[in-house]
Write a protein that holds these residues in place. Sequence first.
Motif, PDB file in Angstrom:
ATOM      1  N   GLY A 226       0.752  -1.125  -0.184  1.00 41.01           N
ATOM      2  CA  GLY A 226       0.180   0.061  -0.106  1.00 41.01           C
ATOM      3  C   GLY A 226       0.910   1.364  -0.051  1.00 41.01           C
ATOM      4  N   GLU A 227       1.909   1.135   0.881  1.00 44.59           N
ATOM      5  CA  GLU A 227       2.788   2.466   0.872  1.00 44.59           C
ATOM      6  C   GLU A 227       3.587   2.716  -0.489  1.00 44.59           C
ATOM      7  OE1 GLU A 227       5.150  -0.965   2.656  1.00 44.59           O
ATOM      8  OE2 GLU A 227       3.061  -0.227   2.823  1.00 44.59           O
ATOM      9  N   ASP A 228       3.539   1.693  -1.408  1.00 40.62           N
ATOM     10  CA  ASP A 228       4.482   2.118  -2.736  1.00 40.62           C
ATOM     11  C   ASP A 228       3.552   2.420  -3.827  1.00 40.62           C
ATOM     12  OD1 ASP A 228       6.634   1.119  -1.372  1.00 40.62           O
ATOM     13  OD2 ASP A 228       6.758  -0.898  -2.025  1.00 40.62           O
ATOM     14  N   PHE A 229       2.204   2.229  -3.565  1.00 37.60           N
ATOM     15  CA  PHE A 229       1.283   2.663  -4.571  1.00 37.60           C
ATOM     16  C   PHE A 229       1.170   4.375  -4.665  1.00 37.60           C
ATOM     17  CE2 PHE A 229      -2.992   3.272  -6.535  1.00 37.60           C
ATOM     18  CZ  PHE A 229      -2.589   2.826  -7.747  1.00 37.60           C
ATOM     19  N   ASP A 230       1.514   4.835  -5.747  1.00 38.01           N
ATOM     20  CA  ASP A 230       1.507   6.282  -6.190  1.00 38.01           C
ATOM     21  C   ASP A 230       0.337   6.635  -6.839  1.00 38.01           C
ATOM     22  OD1 ASP A 230       1.975   5.094  -8.646  1.00 38.01           O
ATOM     23  OD2 ASP A 230       4.038   5.984  -8.850  1.00 38.01           O
ATOM     24  N   GLY A 231      -0.499   5.858  -7.051  1.00 39.54           N
ATOM     25  CA  GLY A 231      -2.118   6.235  -7.950  1.00 39.54           C
ATOM     26  C   GLY A 231      -1.728   6.336  -9.189  1.00 39.54           C
ATOM     27  N   ARG A 232      -0.536   5.992  -9.753  1.00 38.43           N
ATOM     28  CA  ARG A 232      -0.356   5.717 -11.291  1.00 38.43           C
ATOM     29  C   ARG A 232      -0.757   4.605 -11.983  1.00 38.43           C
ATOM     30  NH1 ARG A 232       4.403   6.094 -12.373  1.00 38.43           N
ATOM     31  NH2 ARG A 232       4.211   7.304 -14.358  1.00 38.43           N
ATOM     32  N   VAL A 233      -1.352   4.634 -13.247  1.00 43.07           N
ATOM     33  CA  VAL A 233      -1.874   3.386 -13.814  1.00 43.07           C
ATOM     34  C   VAL A 233      -0.494   2.978 -14.237  1.00 43.07           C
ATOM     35  CG1 VAL A 233      -2.848   2.367 -15.871  1.00 43.07           C
ATOM     36  CG2 VAL A 233      -3.887   4.259 -14.821  1.00 43.07           C
ATOM     37  N   GLU A 234       0.839   3.361 -14.613  1.00 44.22           N
ATOM     38  CA  GLU A 234       2.003   2.819 -14.890  1.00 44.22           C
ATOM     39  C   GLU A 234       2.375   1.782 -13.800  1.00 44.22           C
ATOM     40  OE1 GLU A 234       1.131   5.851 -15.057  1.00 44.22           O
ATOM     41  OE2 GLU A 234       1.113   6.517 -17.087  1.00 44.22           O
ATOM     42  N   THR A 235       2.017   2.052 -12.541  1.00 42.19           N
ATOM     43  CA  THR A 235       2.548   1.164 -11.484  1.00 42.19           C
ATOM     44  C   THR A 235       1.986  -0.251 -11.563  1.00 42.19           C
ATOM     45  OG1 THR A 235       2.860   3.200  -9.987  1.00 42.19           O
ATOM     46  CG2 THR A 235       2.763   1.076  -8.917  1.00 42.19           C
ATOM     47  N   LEU A 236       0.692  -0.061 -12.132  1.00 45.90           N
ATOM     48  CA  LEU A 236       0.021  -1.593 -12.203  1.00 45.90           C
ATOM     49  C   LEU A 236       0.588  -2.193 -13.232  1.00 45.90           C
ATOM     50  CD1 LEU A 236      -3.678  -0.792 -11.549  1.00 45.90           C
ATOM     51  CD2 LEU A 236      -1.874  -1.474  -9.899  1.00 45.90           C
ATOM     52  N   LEU A 237       0.776  -1.244 -14.536  1.00 46.43           N
ATOM     53  CA  LEU A 237       1.282  -1.851 -15.667  1.00 46.43           C
ATOM     54  C   LEU A 237       2.731  -2.607 -15.588  1.00 46.43           C
ATOM     55  CD1 LEU A 237       0.296   0.821 -18.330  1.00 46.43           C
ATOM     56  CD2 LEU A 237      -0.886  -1.330 -17.908  1.00 46.43           C
ATOM     57  N   ALA A 238       3.410  -2.015 -14.647  1.00 46.99           N
ATOM     58  CA  ALA A 238       4.837  -2.535 -14.434  1.00 46.99           C
ATOM     59  C   ALA A 238       4.905  -3.832 -13.975  1.00 46.99           C
ATOM     60  CB  ALA A 238       5.616  -1.564 -13.372  1.00 46.99           C
ATOM     61  N   VAL A 239       3.892  -4.497 -13.451  1.00 42.30           N
ATOM     62  CA  VAL A 239       3.998  -5.720 -12.703  1.00 42.30           C
ATOM     63  C   VAL A 239       3.067  -6.834 -13.898  1.00 42.30           C
ATOM     64  CG1 VAL A 239       4.174  -5.447 -10.326  1.00 42.30           C
ATOM     65  CG2 VAL A 239       1.936  -5.602 -11.331  1.00 42.30           C
ATOM     66  N   THR A 240       2.432  -6.353 -14.953  1.00 43.87           N
ATOM     67  CA  THR A 240       1.824  -7.036 -15.841  1.00 43.87           C
ATOM     68  C   THR A 240       2.759  -7.872 -16.782  1.00 43.87           C
ATOM     69  OG1 THR A 240       0.151  -5.432 -15.608  1.00 43.87           O
ATOM     70  CG2 THR A 240       0.068  -7.010 -17.325  1.00 43.87           C
ATOM     71  N   VAL A 241       2.336  -9.059 -17.135  1.00 49.86           N
ATOM     72  CA  VAL A 241       3.119  -9.732 -18.316  1.00 49.86           C
ATOM     73  C   VAL A 241       3.301  -8.796 -19.561  1.00 49.86           C
ATOM     74  CG1 VAL A 241       3.382 -11.553 -19.665  1.00 49.86           C
ATOM     75  CG2 VAL A 241       2.702 -12.175 -17.167  1.00 49.86           C
ATOM     76  N   PRO A 242       4.319  -8.525 -19.868  1.00 48.85           N
ATOM     77  CA  PRO A 242       4.696  -7.565 -20.998  1.00 48.85           C
ATOM     78  C   PRO A 242       3.498  -7.951 -22.432  1.00 48.85           C
ATOM     79  CG  PRO A 242       6.921  -8.211 -20.256  1.00 48.85           C
ATOM     80  CD  PRO A 242       5.789  -8.917 -19.552  1.00 48.85           C
ATOM     81  N   ASP A 243       3.236  -9.307 -22.489  1.00 48.28           N
ATOM     82  CA  ASP A 243       2.447  -9.626 -23.667  1.00 48.28           C
ATOM     83  C   ASP A 243       1.211  -9.188 -23.368  1.00 48.28           C
ATOM     84  OD1 ASP A 243       4.516 -10.812 -24.775  1.00 48.28           O
ATOM     85  OD2 ASP A 243       3.986 -12.779 -24.268  1.00 48.28           O
ATOM     86  N   ASP A 244       0.583  -9.084 -22.221  1.00 46.00           N
ATOM     87  CA  ASP A 244      -0.747  -8.850 -21.946  1.00 46.00           C
ATOM     88  C   ASP A 244      -0.840  -7.187 -21.675  1.00 46.00           C
ATOM     89  OD1 ASP A 244      -1.227 -11.244 -22.195  1.00 46.00           O
ATOM     90  OD2 ASP A 244      -1.550 -11.562 -19.899  1.00 46.00           O
ATOM     91  N   VAL A 245       0.255  -6.325 -21.729  1.00 47.09           N
ATOM     92  CA  VAL A 245       0.249  -5.058 -21.377  1.00 47.09           C
ATOM     93  C   VAL A 245      -0.831  -4.007 -22.505  1.00 47.09           C
ATOM     94  CG1 VAL A 245       1.443  -2.681 -21.222  1.00 47.09           C
ATOM     95  CG2 VAL A 245       2.293  -4.709 -19.947  1.00 47.09           C
ATOM     96  N   PRO A 246      -0.362  -4.321 -23.790  1.00 44.90           N
ATOM     97  CA  PRO A 246      -1.285  -3.607 -24.494  1.00 44.90           C
ATOM     98  C   PRO A 246      -2.866  -3.690 -24.335  1.00 44.90           C
ATOM     99  CG  PRO A 246       0.420  -4.826 -25.819  1.00 44.90           C
ATOM    100  CD  PRO A 246       0.469  -5.232 -24.298  1.00 44.90           C
ATOM    101  N   ALA A 247      -3.294  -5.104 -24.240  1.00 40.01           N
ATOM    102  CA  ALA A 247      -4.629  -5.111 -23.988  1.00 40.01           C
ATOM    103  C   ALA A 247      -5.006  -4.384 -22.552  1.00 40.01           C
ATOM    104  CB  ALA A 247      -4.920  -6.665 -23.580  1.00 40.01           C
ATOM    105  N   LEU A 248      -4.425  -4.543 -21.498  1.00 36.57           N
ATOM    106  CA  LEU A 248      -4.519  -3.788 -20.431  1.00 36.57           C
ATOM    107  C   LEU A 248      -4.604  -2.308 -20.320  1.00 36.57           C
ATOM    108  CD1 LEU A 248      -5.656  -4.043 -17.317  1.00 36.57           C
ATOM    109  CD2 LEU A 248      -2.936  -3.980 -16.803  1.00 36.57           C
ATOM    110  N   MET A 249      -3.709  -1.754 -21.507  1.00 37.10           N
ATOM    111  CA  MET A 249      -3.696  -0.244 -21.640  1.00 37.10           C
ATOM    112  C   MET A 249      -4.981   0.087 -22.263  1.00 37.10           C
ATOM    113  SD  MET A 249       0.345   0.390 -22.721  1.00 37.10           S
ATOM    114  CE  MET A 249      -0.217   1.942 -23.093  1.00 37.10           C
TER     115      MET A 249
END
Length: 838
Positions: free
Chosen positions: A185-208
Motif C-alpha cells: 500500500g505504501e508503494d502505490f502512487d496512484g498511477r496506472v503505470e505502477t500496475l502496468l509494471a507488474v503485468t506480463v509484457p504480452d498482456d500490457v497492450p490489452a490492459l492499456m
Amino acid sequence: MLTFTGTAVVAVYVLDAEGTELRLAETVRSAGWSYALPARFPLSGRSPVTDAFRAGRPLWLTPGELAAYGPTGPTGPTTPETPTTPGVSLGVLPLGGDGKGLGCLVVVDEAPGGIDADRRGFIELYAHHVAAGVEAAGPQALTQPHPDLPGPTLDRLRVGSFVLHLGTGRMTADTQVLDLFGIPGEDFDGRVETLLAVTVPDDVPALMSVLEPDLLTSGTAQLEFRIRRPNGELRWLGLRARVETGPDGTPRRMLGVVAETSYLRPRADEVSLVQRLSAALAGATTVREVGRAVVGALRDPLGAGRVAVAEVQADQLVVGVLAPAEPTAWPEVWRAAWRSEWPEPPSHALPTLAEALREGQVSIWPEGADLEPGLAGIGPGGLAVLPLPADGRIVGVCLIGWERRHEFGPEERSLLTATAGLVGQALVRAHALDAEHELATMLQRSLLPRKLPELPGGVAVTRYLPATMGLEVGGDWYDVIPLADGHVALVIGDVQGHSAAAATIMGQMRTAIRAYAVEGHPPDVVVAHANRLLVGMETDLFATCCYADLDMEEGEAWFVRAGHIQPLLRHPDGSTEELDVEGGPPLGVVADAEFPMTAAGLSSGTLLALVTDGLVESARLDLDDGVRRARQALARADPADPGGVADELLGGHSRREDDVALLLLRFDGMRVRPTRASWTVWRLPDAVMHARRFTARTLRNWGLADELDVALLVTSELVTNALVHTQGEVRLNLTMTADRLRIAVNDPSPRTPVKPATVDWEATGGRGLLLIEAMSQTWGSVPLSGGKQVWGELSLSSPREEPPSGPPPEEPPEGPADADDEPRTRGARGRRGRRGRR
C-alpha cells in the motif's frame, strides 16, 4: 467481501436442477446483523428475486418499494411495536448471461434512501465475477449440503475495486486490488503505470486499451490478464470496468473491479492430461482408436472404474470402446443388447442419457443419484456424461463412472468439458478418415489381381495391407503371370508416395509388365521396357520392382531387381537366405539403364518371398532388423501352409506407416513333367509334308497313336497358315502333359489370325481356323517377342502318368529337313541360351 460491497448481507441463489425454484446456496452476514433470507423462491411466485431473475436485469429496491412485495424479503428482529423491518434496501442481480440463468446475487443494507449509485456500479461489476465462480462450480454442486463448496464464491472470491479519475489520470484502489497485484500500500502512487509494471509484457497492450485515458470509451469493458508477483508467481486476474460520463457525454471516471481468476484456469496436471489426450487423438484414424485414446488418457488419471465411448447414429449408441470390456462389468440393459463384440443399446432405453444428449451439456450425477439402472450401474460412486459436440451437433457420448464416491470440483468439470470438445472433433475426423480409407483401399484392391492363377508345380499366396497412419492410397502391387512352356513370372513393386497419382502409376506399370511378360520377353527386357515406359510418362514418381521368371519344371529362376528389396528364400531344411540379386536403378530414373539378370535354382519345398519395404522397414524399425525378423518368421513357419506362412510374416503389423505387399511362392516341382519337341519348318513346296512326318514320328514315340490323325490335321492347318500369311522363320512345337497335347506354331508376324464368319463352298481357302477350332479342345493365339504363337490343344484319350523314355524310332531321312527332323526335348541349357536379350 462485506467491506467491498458495503452491505450487511450478501447471498447467492441458484436455480435448482428441475428449474422450478431458486434455492439459497450461500449467505454471508456482517457481525451483529441478524437479517434472514428465505431458503427458496418458487419461480411461479412473485418476489424481488424471481422478478429480477425472469427479467434478466438488476432490481434495486428502497425500503418503501420492498415493503410493497410483502413478507418475501429479508427479515430481522421484530417487536409488537415494530412488526416490520424498517429502512432495509435490497439489490437483486441476475447471474449468468446469454440466456443462461444461473441464479441471483442478493445484497441487503440498512439504507433508508436505497443503495447509492456508486455502490450499485461496483456491485454490478462484482456480480459478474460471482457468476463466473458459480458457473465453474456448477449450480447443482452449490445446492449440495456439503460444508466445503467446490469453487470460490462470495467470501472465497478475492475481489477488489478501484476508481480511475479520467480528468487527472489518478487512481484510487482498495487494499484488495493492491494485494492482488502484489504492490504494498505504501508503494502505490496512484498511477496506472505502477500496475502496468507488474503485468506480463504480452498482456500490457490489452490492459492499456482499458485503462489509458486516451483510449477509453463509454460502456463496460472486461478482460483477463496475467501479472507477475514479487515472488515470481504468475497469477491470472479478471478486470471489469465501467465508464461514467458527465452531463455533456464526456467520460468522467471509471469504476473497476479486479478479481483473481486463476481458479478458472486448468492446473499443470490438467494441462498435461489434455495435451496427452490431444496427442493421442491426433494419431487416431479410426473410431475404435479414438475410444482407446480416451480410455488411456482419462480412466487411470481420474480414477474411474468404467469408461465408454459411443457414436450416436439415429437412436442407437454404436459403442466403439468399453473399459473394462467384459460384459459382466456393465448393467443388464447393455448386456441384453450385446452383439458380437460391442453393445448397441437404443438411447430411448436410457431416458436420462437421451435428455443429456438433447441438451448437449456435460451432466454430472453424484453418488446415490436417482438414475435408471442402465446408468446408475455404470457409476455408483458418481457418473459423468459427456455429449461429444462437433460441427454444431452431438456426434457421440462418453460415459465415465466411478465405483466409490467421487467429488466433482470445478477444475474437473472444466477438464471434462474441454475433453468432450476434443473427442467430438476426433470422432468426426475418424469417420471421415474411415470413409476415405475405405475408398482408398477399394481403389487399391481394384488395381490388384482379384485372384491368383493355379500353378503347375507350386502354390502362390499374396497379402496386401494398406497403411493405417497415412490414409491415402499407396502404390504397392504384385502379380503372378503364367507364361508359356511351364514358366511363371512373379512381380512385386512399389511406386513412390501415397496418392491417387501413385495408384495410377501402379496400375499402369502392372499392366505394362504383364503385357511385356506375356509377349515372351526375357526378364531383363521386360523390366527395361517398363523403365522406358515410366520415363516417358509425365510424372516425377519412380517405382521399385523385383521380377522373377521361374521354370516350374526345372526349378530354375532368373531374377531382375530395380531398386527393390532382395528376395528371401526358405530352403527345405529350414535355413533362410537373402538372395544376392544384382540390381539396377529404380524404374523411371534413367531411360537407358541396364538391368542384369541373376540366376538361382530352387529345389522342391523351397519358399520364395517377395516383399515391399512396408513389411521390413519403418520409422521405428531398421531395414536390416526388419529383414532379420522376416527371415526368422520364415524359418519357424510351416511350409505346408503357405497362407499361414504369409500371416506369420505379417504378424505384429496392426499399425502401419506404409503399405505392405507380400508375394509368397512354395515351389514343389511338377510330378509329371511336360514332354516337348520342336522343329524348324523350312519354306519348301513340301514343307507341310515334312512337318506332318515330324509330328507323326514324335507322337508314335510318345505312344499317342490314337490322337495321330487329329494331330496331323491340326499340324497341317497351323503350318500352312504360317507359311502362307507370314514371312520368316516358322517353328513347330509339340508339348505333352498328363492329359493334353499342345501343338503350337511360332511365326514372325504380330498379326492375330481372324476366323472367317462364313466360307463359300467354291472358296479355295479360309477353312483352316474353322478346322482347328473343330478338331481342338481349345485354341488361341498369344503374342511373342517379334511375332506370335498360334496353338491348339487336344485331350488325350488315356492320360499319361510318366513321360516316355528312349530315343525316337529311326526313319529314313527325306528332303532338306533330314538334318533337323528328330524330336528335340528342350533342356535347361538350350532354353537359357535362347532367353538372352533379343
